[in-house]
Enzyme design. Structure first.
Site, PDB file in Angstrom:
ATOM      1  N   HIS A   1      17.752 -67.763 -26.569  1.00 22.23           N
ATOM      2  CA  HIS A   1      17.860 -68.178 -27.971  1.00 22.23           C
ATOM      3  C   HIS A   1      19.315 -68.371 -28.378  1.00 22.23           C
ATOM      4  O   HIS A   1      20.151 -67.505 -28.116  1.00 22.23           O
ATOM      5  CB  HIS A   1      17.195 -67.135 -28.869  1.00 22.23           C
ATOM      6  CG  HIS A   1      15.725 -67.036 -28.609  1.00 22.23           C
ATOM      7  ND1 HIS A   1      15.226 -66.337 -27.537  1.00 22.23           N
ATOM      8  CD2 HIS A   1      14.671 -67.587 -29.255  1.00 22.23           C
ATOM      9  CE1 HIS A   1      13.903 -66.453 -27.531  1.00 22.23           C
ATOM     10  NE2 HIS A   1      13.538 -67.203 -28.557  1.00 22.23           N
TER      11      HIS A   1
ATOM     12  N   ASP B   1      16.029 -71.742 -27.644  1.00 23.34           N
ATOM     13  CA  ASP B   1      15.174 -71.974 -28.804  1.00 23.34           C
ATOM     14  C   ASP B   1      15.879 -71.577 -30.091  1.00 23.34           C
ATOM     15  O   ASP B   1      16.832 -70.793 -30.087  1.00 23.34           O
ATOM     16  CB  ASP B   1      13.898 -71.128 -28.710  1.00 23.34           C
ATOM     17  CG  ASP B   1      12.923 -71.611 -27.660  1.00 23.34           C
ATOM     18  OD1 ASP B   1      13.249 -72.568 -26.939  1.00 23.34           O
ATOM     19  OD2 ASP B   1      11.831 -71.026 -27.564  1.00 23.34           O
TER      20      ASP B   1
END
Length: 187
Positions: free
Chosen positions: A158, A13
């Protein structure tokens, strides 16, 4: 030879990040691993070369909003602008996402309506290592992922944003885990 233990779904993400995403793509390529990237429209537009590389290398590019704001803090009008603006940014890059992950996993009625309107599949996660935090080391990410991960899990990591250096620690953890997972028979 041997049967695979199962599949792990690596998802990333908050990118793409000019500092970290290319290194992550290099690592994934080294092991022949494909991943799903839930990208922020603003960052995708700022770094189209990374989006092109994701697509060329066979990774899935999903949608993660235009500006990475929580739906909890947005009005329906703001939600619509964020959603349509982010999708437009990806369309300009030739990407039509099929999957949506809301920032922080938070939705409101407007975002749910937009997901249906654009026929996107929402994707959440099974395992989160809190890899965006400042006090999480690569070793701690490895420990958490080893302890929490089971076959079939969707792992949320991430490649952008977070505390300074956080994505680099995630990449360092994956440098340890990817060869181990592959040796154990995970796909």
């Amino acid at each position: 030879r041997g049967l695979a233990v199962g599949t792990l779904y690596l998802t990333f993400d908050d990118g793409p990040s000019p500092e970290h995403t290319a290194r992550l793509l290099d690592l994934l390529a080294r092991y022949g691993v494909k991943a799903s990237f839930f990208v922020v429209g603003d960052f995708a537009q700022a770094h189209p070369e990374l989006i092109r590389r994701m697509v060329q290398e066979g990774h899935l590019v999903g949608f993660h909003s235009a500006h990475h704001r929580s739906a909890y803090l947005m009005t329906p009008r703001q939600t619509r602008r964020d959603f349509t603006g982010g999708l437009a940014a990806l369309a300009r890059l030739g990407v039509t996402p099929l999957y949506f992950r809301p920032p922080w996993g938070v939705v409101n009625w407007a975002s749910l309506w937009l997901v249906r309107r654009y026929r996107l599949q929402p994707v959440f996660w099974d395992v989160m290592a809190q890899d965006w935090k400042a006090n999480i080391t690569a070793e701690e990410i490895v420990r958490r992922l080893r302890r929490r991960t089971r076959p079939g899990d969707i792992l949320c990591l991430h490649d952008g944003r977070g505390a300074p250096g956080a994505p680099a620690r995630t990449i360092a953890a994956l440098e340890i885990l990817l060869p181990q997972w592959l040796a154990q028979g995970f796909r």
